[in-house]
Design a protein around this motif. Structure first.
Motif, PDB file in Angstrom:
ATOM      1  N   ARG A  68      54.888  12.918  30.075  1.00 54.03           N
ATOM      2  CA  ARG A  68      54.193  13.383  31.280  1.00 54.03           C
ATOM      3  C   ARG A  68      53.098  12.402  31.683  1.00 54.03           C
ATOM      4  N   PHE A  69      52.340  11.959  30.711  1.00 58.77           N
ATOM      5  CA  PHE A  69      51.264  11.006  30.975  1.00 58.77           C
ATOM      6  C   PHE A  69      51.834   9.704  31.528  1.00 58.77           C
ATOM      7  N   PHE A  70      52.967   9.271  30.963  1.00 55.42           N
ATOM      8  CA  PHE A  70      53.608   8.038  31.407  1.00 55.42           C
ATOM      9  C   PHE A  70      54.049   8.138  32.864  1.00 55.42           C
ATOM     10  N   VAL A  71      54.674   9.237  33.226  1.00 59.67           N
ATOM     11  CA  VAL A  71      55.162   9.408  34.605  1.00 59.67           C
ATOM     12  C   VAL A  71      54.002   9.393  35.593  1.00 59.67           C
ATOM     13  N   ILE A  72      52.940  10.090  35.264  1.00 49.20           N
ATOM     14  CA  ILE A  72      51.776  10.123  36.151  1.00 49.20           C
ATOM     15  C   ILE A  72      51.129   8.741  36.232  1.00 49.20           C
ATOM     16  N   SER A  73      50.991   8.093  35.090  1.00 48.78           N
ATOM     17  CA  SER A  73      50.399   6.762  35.065  1.00 48.78           C
ATOM     18  C   SER A  73      51.273   5.762  35.823  1.00 48.78           C
ATOM     19  N   LEU A  74      52.568   5.881  35.665  1.00 50.73           N
ATOM     20  CA  LEU A  74      53.496   4.987  36.355  1.00 50.73           C
ATOM     21  C   LEU A  74      53.367   5.129  37.874  1.00 50.73           C
ATOM     22  N   ALA A  75      53.215   6.349  38.342  1.00 51.14           N
ATOM     23  CA  ALA A  75      53.049   6.565  39.786  1.00 51.14           C
ATOM     24  C   ALA A  75      51.804   5.832  40.296  1.00 51.14           C
TER      25      ALA A  75
ATOM     26  N   PHE B  53      50.410   3.274  38.836  1.00 56.60           N
ATOM     27  CA  PHE B  53      50.645   1.847  38.674  1.00 56.60           C
ATOM     28  C   PHE B  53      51.475   1.276  39.826  1.00 56.60           C
ATOM     29  N   VAL B  54      52.461   2.014  40.276  1.00 53.05           N
ATOM     30  CA  VAL B  54      53.294   1.549  41.393  1.00 53.05           C
ATOM     31  C   VAL B  54      52.421   1.298  42.622  1.00 53.05           C
TER      32      VAL B  54
END
Length: 90
Positions: free
Chosen positions: A71-78, A80-81
């Protein structure tokens, strides 16, 4: 509550410092392209941020580690994009 806020700010500042330091080192010191360096820097900063928040900010959240990390990765990735897109424009 104030302790949690303090940890949140501290961890965020440490992750930001890792990100910035890594980008500067890779671009200035090793001649990497900025957008490539930014990806590596984000990955390192993500590790600092997740581990810091997991252990310091939210140590008793009750969420399973893998689920919380995803979950943290998906939010962080958004985020980052958006960051990478803005970096590319500049």
């Amino acid at each position: 509550m104030m302790k949690r806020i303090a940890w949140f700010v501290f961890v965020g500042c440490m992750a930001a410092a890792v990100h910035l330091t890594t980008v500067v080192a890779l671009v200035s010191g090793f001649g990497w392209r900025p957008l490539v360096a930014n990806v590596v820097a984000w990955l390192l900063a993500f590790c600092v941020s997740f581990s810091g928040h997991w252990h310091l900010t939210f140590p008793r959240s009750g969420a399973p580690l893998v689920r919380a990390a995803m979950r943290f990765f998906v939010i962080s990735l958004a985020g980052f994009v958006v960051n990478e897109a803005m970096y590319a424009v500049l």
